[in-house]
Enzyme design. Structure first.
Site, PDB file in Angstrom:
ATOM      1  N   ARG A  66       5.178  10.013  53.118  1.00  0.00           N
ATOM      2  CA  ARG A  66       5.707   8.689  52.789  1.00  0.00           C
ATOM      3  C   ARG A  66       4.989   8.015  51.624  1.00  0.00           C
ATOM      4  O   ARG A  66       5.641   7.515  50.702  1.00  0.00           O
ATOM      5  CB  ARG A  66       5.621   7.769  54.019  1.00  0.00           C
ATOM      6  CG  ARG A  66       6.732   7.961  55.012  1.00  0.00           C
ATOM      7  CD  ARG A  66       6.239   7.708  56.412  1.00  0.00           C
ATOM      8  NE  ARG A  66       5.355   8.786  56.768  1.00  0.00           N
ATOM      9  CZ  ARG A  66       5.769   9.949  57.287  1.00  0.00           C
ATOM     10  NH1 ARG A  66       7.027  10.121  57.556  1.00  0.00           N
ATOM     11  NH2 ARG A  66       4.919  10.932  57.546  1.00  0.00           N
ATOM     12  N   THR A  67       3.675   7.976  51.677  1.00  0.00           N
ATOM     13  CA  THR A  67       2.951   7.220  50.641  1.00  0.00           C
ATOM     14  C   THR A  67       3.186   7.873  49.279  1.00  0.00           C
ATOM     15  O   THR A  67       3.519   7.198  48.296  1.00  0.00           O
ATOM     16  CB  THR A  67       1.445   7.167  50.989  1.00  0.00           C
ATOM     17  OG1 THR A  67       1.320   6.735  52.343  1.00  0.00           O
ATOM     18  CG2 THR A  67       0.707   6.213  50.076  1.00  0.00           C
ATOM     19  N   LYS A  95     -12.605  24.486  42.431  1.00  0.00           N
ATOM     20  CA  LYS A  95     -13.741  25.049  41.675  1.00  0.00           C
ATOM     21  C   LYS A  95     -14.987  24.189  41.841  1.00  0.00           C
ATOM     22  O   LYS A  95     -16.002  24.430  41.209  1.00  0.00           O
ATOM     23  CB  LYS A  95     -13.390  25.132  40.185  1.00  0.00           C
ATOM     24  CG  LYS A  95     -12.176  25.985  39.878  1.00  0.00           C
ATOM     25  CD  LYS A  95     -11.851  25.888  38.386  1.00  0.00           C
ATOM     26  CE  LYS A  95     -10.441  26.366  38.098  1.00  0.00           C
ATOM     27  NZ  LYS A  95      -9.975  25.922  36.780  1.00  0.00           N
ATOM     28  N   ARG A 116      -5.340   8.933  47.686  1.00  0.00           N
ATOM     29  CA  ARG A 116      -5.537   9.169  49.129  1.00  0.00           C
ATOM     30  C   ARG A 116      -6.660  10.186  49.256  1.00  0.00           C
ATOM     31  O   ARG A 116      -6.648  11.221  48.590  1.00  0.00           O
ATOM     32  CB  ARG A 116      -4.281   9.718  49.779  1.00  0.00           C
ATOM     33  CG  ARG A 116      -4.636  10.276  51.162  1.00  0.00           C
ATOM     34  CD  ARG A 116      -3.556  10.390  52.116  1.00  0.00           C
ATOM     35  NE  ARG A 116      -2.880   9.137  52.357  1.00  0.00           N
ATOM     36  CZ  ARG A 116      -1.854   9.061  53.197  1.00  0.00           C
ATOM     37  NH1 ARG A 116      -1.433  10.133  53.845  1.00  0.00           N
ATOM     38  NH2 ARG A 116      -1.248   7.916  53.390  1.00  0.00           N
ATOM     39  N   HIS A 144      -5.657   1.010  54.436  1.00  0.00           N
ATOM     40  CA  HIS A 144      -4.385   1.520  53.889  1.00  0.00           C
ATOM     41  C   HIS A 144      -3.549   0.291  53.504  1.00  0.00           C
ATOM     42  O   HIS A 144      -2.514  -0.002  54.094  1.00  0.00           O
ATOM     43  CB  HIS A 144      -3.680   2.360  54.961  1.00  0.00           C
ATOM     44  CG  HIS A 144      -2.616   3.283  54.445  1.00  0.00           C
ATOM     45  ND1 HIS A 144      -2.119   3.231  53.156  1.00  0.00           N
ATOM     46  CD2 HIS A 144      -1.938   4.289  55.062  1.00  0.00           C
ATOM     47  CE1 HIS A 144      -1.184   4.168  53.019  1.00  0.00           C
ATOM     48  NE2 HIS A 144      -1.059   4.827  54.152  1.00  0.00           N
TER      49      HIS A 144
HETATM   50  N1   CP Z   1       2.313   6.124  56.728  1.00  0.00           N
HETATM   51  C1   CP Z   1       1.756   7.066  55.952  1.00  0.00           C
HETATM   52  O1   CP Z   1       0.701   6.875  55.327  1.00  0.00           O
HETATM   53  O2   CP Z   1       2.437   8.261  55.922  1.00  0.00           O
HETATM   54  P1   CP Z   1       2.018   9.516  55.057  1.00  0.00           P
HETATM   55  O3   CP Z   1       0.710  10.031  55.620  1.00  0.00           O
HETATM   56  O4   CP Z   1       3.134  10.489  55.205  1.00  0.00           O
HETATM   57  O5   CP Z   1       1.827   9.052  53.646  1.00  0.00           O
END
Ligand code: CP
Length: 323
Positions: A66-67, A95, A116, A144
């Site tokens: 999603r993100t 590496k 992320r 988040h």
């Molecule tokens: N909600 C969320 O962060 O989903 P993903 O891990 O798929 O990005």
């Protein structure tokens, strides 16, 4: 391990979004208004190239659907473009390239980046290393905030306000979505009920932070008795990957599960949210109830992230007329 802040560039930090503390309540409200205006653009009814010529770096060191995809969708629907770090196995991370060096590359290539990373504090570390704005797409068990923006949008879309009874369920210890969301909701006067087994309860320092700001909090380990008074049930996955020991995970796996039959006494207006992915905490038979909002919530990631990207570039969002 939490990395310490390293002020290395002296840049204006206004564009970074590392935690919800980077946004005032007024800024959050303005972003939610912008997100609302952008709905026809996110649906593809209107093409609005507000970010033409801008390039987003999608830097995902942990899996994401999603993100990563909603940021890419947001950027492209606004006429911008995206480069992806791609699979770690095909990057120079294998590496031994450091996060610092990797982020210095994207700092040169791109105009903004989403990071992320499995380590808490990685987003702040990257923001300190880069001149471009860094948006935290989830840092370990930390924060988040871009998820919080779509969560707030979803709640406001359903209820028209945020000062509600919000019940957060599941992995509250390692759950970065609930860490960021509880901070934001408490600032808007919500009553928060935290439901978790003792091994996964909200971190003490986070509870203390919330209490210092006068947040209204109830702590429980019982989901069913808290359903009738809830305006929002925010379910979360027990995150196997965050446990240092699999035996500890197995003790709590599957501990909270919502089924259609549990919803007889809930408020008609109550909504069920989940940042997704889900495992078994919401039975698929809930999906067709009027309470289920998790798929709309995931779609709202596009408008929430569009609004955030426009903010990074100081681009005002006009009124948009859809079909
Ligand atoms: N909600 C969320 O962060 O989903 P993903 O891990 O798929 O990005």
């Amino acid at each position: 391990m939490t990395w310490s802040r390293r002020a290395m560039t002296g840049k204006d930090m206004a564009g970074d979004l590392i935690t919800m503390d980077d946004l005032t309540n007024e800024e959050i409200e303005a972003l939610l208004n912008d997100a609302e205006k952008l709905l026809p653009v996110a649906k593809g009814e209107v093409f609005l190239p507000l970010l033409q010529g801008k390039l987003l770096g999608n830097m995902f060191f942990e899996p994401s659907t999603r993100t990563r995809m909603s940021f890419e969708t947001a950027m492209k629907r606004l006429g911008g473009n995206v480069v992806n770090l791609g699979a770690l196995a095909s990057s120079s991370v294998t590496k031994g390239e450091t996060l610092f060096d990797t982020m210095k590359m994207v700092d040169g290539y791109c105009d903004v980046a989403v990071l992320r990373h499995p380590r808490q504090g990685a987003a702040q570390y990257a923001a300190d290393a880069c001149e471009i704005a860094i948006l935290n797409g989830g840092d370990g068990a930390g924060h988040h905030p871009t998820q919080t923006m779509l969560d707030l949008f979803t709640i406001k879309q359903a209820h028209g306000k945020l000062d509600l009874n919000v019940v957060m369920v599941g992995d509250l210890r390692y759950g970065r979505t609930v860490h960021s969301l509880s901070h934001a909701l408490s600032r808007f006067g919500a009553h928060l009920t935290f439901i978790a087994p003792s091994s996964l309860s909200m971190p003490e320092e986070l509870l203390e932070d919330l209490q210092k700001t006068g947040a209204k909090i109830t702590v429980s380990d019982d989901l069913l008795s808290n359903l009738p008074t809830a305006d929002v049930i925010y379910m979360t996955r027990i995150q196997k990957e965050r446990f240092p020991d699999e035996d500890e995970y197995l003790k709590v796996a599957g501990i909270y599960k919502l089924n259609r039959s549990n919803l007889k006494d809930v408020k008609q207006s109550m909504i069920i949210m989940h940042p997704l992915p889900r495992i078994d905490e919401i039975h698929p038979n809930v999906d067709s109830t009027p309470h289920a909002r998790y798929f709309d919530q995931a779609f709202n990631g596009v408008v929430a992230r569009m609004a955030l990207l426009c903010r990074v570039f100081g681009v005002p969002v006009p009124e948009v007329v859809g079909e």
